[in-house]
Design a protein around this motif. Structure first.
Motif, short mmCIF file in Angstrom:
data_model
loop_
_atom_site.label_atom_id
_atom_site.label_comp_id
_atom_site.label_asym_id
_atom_site.label_seq_id
_atom_site.Cartn_x
_atom_site.Cartn_y
_atom_site.Cartn_z
N SER A 120 0.82 -1.22 0.00
CA SER A 120 0.00 0.00 0.00
C SER A 120 0.85 1.26 0.00
CB SER A 120 -0.94 0.01 1.21
OG SER A 120 -1.85 -1.07 1.15
N ILE B 126 -1.61 2.04 -5.51
CA ILE B 126 -2.94 2.56 -5.21
C ILE B 126 -3.96 1.47 -5.55
CG2 ILE B 126 -2.29 4.96 -5.59
CD1 ILE B 126 -3.68 4.73 -8.35
N SER B 127 -5.21 1.71 -5.14
CA SER B 127 -6.25 0.71 -5.37
C SER B 127 -6.52 0.56 -6.87
CB SER B 127 -7.55 1.14 -4.68
OG SER B 127 -7.33 1.39 -3.32
N ARG C 167 -8.65 -0.58 -10.25
CA ARG C 167 -10.07 -0.60 -10.60
C ARG C 167 -10.37 -1.83 -11.43
NH1 ARG C 167 -11.31 3.52 -14.19
NH2 ARG C 167 -9.12 3.49 -14.86
N ASP D 146 -16.12 -4.94 -7.05
CA ASP D 146 -15.25 -5.04 -5.87
C ASP D 146 -14.61 -6.42 -5.85
OD1 ASP D 146 -14.05 -5.13 -3.40
OD2 ASP D 146 -15.70 -4.19 -2.33
N LEU E 275 -12.15 -7.43 -4.01
CA LEU E 275 -11.91 -7.88 -2.63
C LEU E 275 -13.13 -8.57 -2.06
CD1 LEU E 275 -9.88 -5.10 -0.77
CD2 LEU E 275 -9.30 -7.52 -0.99
N SER F 170 -1.84 -5.61 -9.24
CA SER F 170 -3.21 -5.79 -8.73
C SER F 170 -3.31 -7.05 -7.88
CB SER F 170 -4.22 -5.83 -9.87
OG SER F 170 -4.13 -7.04 -10.61
N TRP G 141 -1.73 -6.23 -4.54
CA TRP G 141 -2.63 -5.37 -3.77
C TRP G 141 -3.78 -6.18 -3.16
CZ3 TRP G 141 -7.79 -3.98 -3.99
CH2 TRP G 141 -8.16 -2.86 -3.25
N LEU G 142 -4.37 -7.07 -3.94
CA LEU G 142 -5.46 -7.90 -3.44
C LEU G 142 -5.00 -8.78 -2.27
CD1 LEU G 142 -7.15 -9.02 -6.78
CD2 LEU G 142 -8.23 -7.68 -4.96
N GLN H 202 -4.47 -6.43 0.85
CA GLN H 202 -5.71 -5.88 1.37
C GLN H 202 -6.59 -6.96 2.00
OE1 GLN H 202 -6.60 -2.54 1.55
NE2 GLN H 202 -4.44 -2.36 1.05
N GLU I 177 -4.60 8.00 -12.33
CA GLU I 177 -4.07 7.02 -11.38
C GLU I 177 -2.57 7.21 -11.19
OE1 GLU I 177 -7.90 5.88 -12.66
OE2 GLU I 177 -6.14 6.14 -13.93
#
Length: 260
Positions: free
Chosen positions: A26, A30-31, A33, A57, A59, A81, A84-85, A88, A198
């Motif tokens: 993180s 960044i998150s 999409r 979503d 997640l 991604s 990140w998943l 998170q 982004e």
């Protein structure tokens, strides 16, 4: 991120930027999409705005599926991604130990099993078969029927593992067909592009709010070198450009002192 086997890039970037402590995903991303359909369909201008699909979503999908397919174009940021998943999901739920591995051309199960064993070693649970794990497998290509069979066999043999499959182009269709043939439930999401907005958000997160000039520098390098504009490339370039600016400033100060 405890238990995640991944590349050393975040550590190298953090070292260049002088970030304190151990960086997390993180800190450097960044998150992402996600769409329920490929990006070209999601932004099709021939479809009225009110009928276009809404972002999904990913997640939340991981809370009720054992297999999640994440599809994106080559060099679009699928790897970041997945990372990140993993982070998170672990932060929000902490219900499964995360691990990451990049698949080879044969989709060798040895690599996947090694990643699982490495994650379990962290907790000292190597000999247990019931420990919940979430494994992200990157660069999946199961065009070969034998690779499809290995994928299905892995899912069926490891009921304690939630699998996140990262793939490119039309591979999501092949993966889906292989799973459906064995009546294995799954969900699918498609990565949205990593656009200029982004990129600005990511650079501000890494380098601070006063980084508008840095955006231009990074874009200049990306265009000049023909690089893909994805989160990991941008994060690495922020570190490189920042280091070069620091070295230039240091040289200027030394030159000033010598000439004074």
């Amino acid at each position: 991120m405890t238990g995640v086997q991944t590349c050393a890039l975040p550590i190298l970037i953090a070292s260049d930027l002088a970030l304190s402590g151990s960086p997390t995903v993180s800190d450097l991303l960044i998150s992402p999409r996600f769409w329920p359909v490929p990006n070209k369909e999601a932004i099709d201008n021939s479809v009225p705005q009110e009928r276009r699909p809404k972002p999904v979503d990913a997640l939340d999908a991981l809370t009720h599926t054992r297999v999640l397919v994440v599809s994106g174009e080559h060099s679009s940021g699928v790897t970041s991604s997945l990372l990140w998943l993993l982070e998170q999901h672990f932060r929000l739920y902490g219900t499964a130990l995360p691990a990451y591995v990049s698949a080879d051309e044969r989709f060798s199960l040895g690599k996947l099993n090694h990643a699982l064993a490495g994650a379990q070693t962290v907790l000292g649970t190597e000999n247990r078969k019931d420990v919940p794990l979430i494994l992200a497998v990157d660069d999946v290509d199961v065009s070969d029927r034998a690779a499809q069979a290995r994928l299905v066999r892995f899912v069926e043999k490891h009921p304690n593992v939630t699998l996140v499959i990262g793939c490119h182009e039309d591979q999501h269709t092949i993966v889906g067909a292989a799973l459906e043939a064995r009546r294995i439930a799954y969900e699918k999401v498609h990565l949205a592009p990593f656009g200029r907005r982004e990129m600005r958000e990511l650079i501000a997160r890494i380098a601070g709010p006063d980084s508008s000039e840095l955006v231009g520098r990074v874009l200049e390098v990306i265009h000049g070198q023909g690089l893909a504009r994805n989160p990991l490339n941008v994060a690495a370039l922020v570190a490189v450009v920042t280091r070069e600016e620091d070295l230039t400033e240091l040289k200027d100060r030394k030159s000033t002192r010598l000439n004074s």
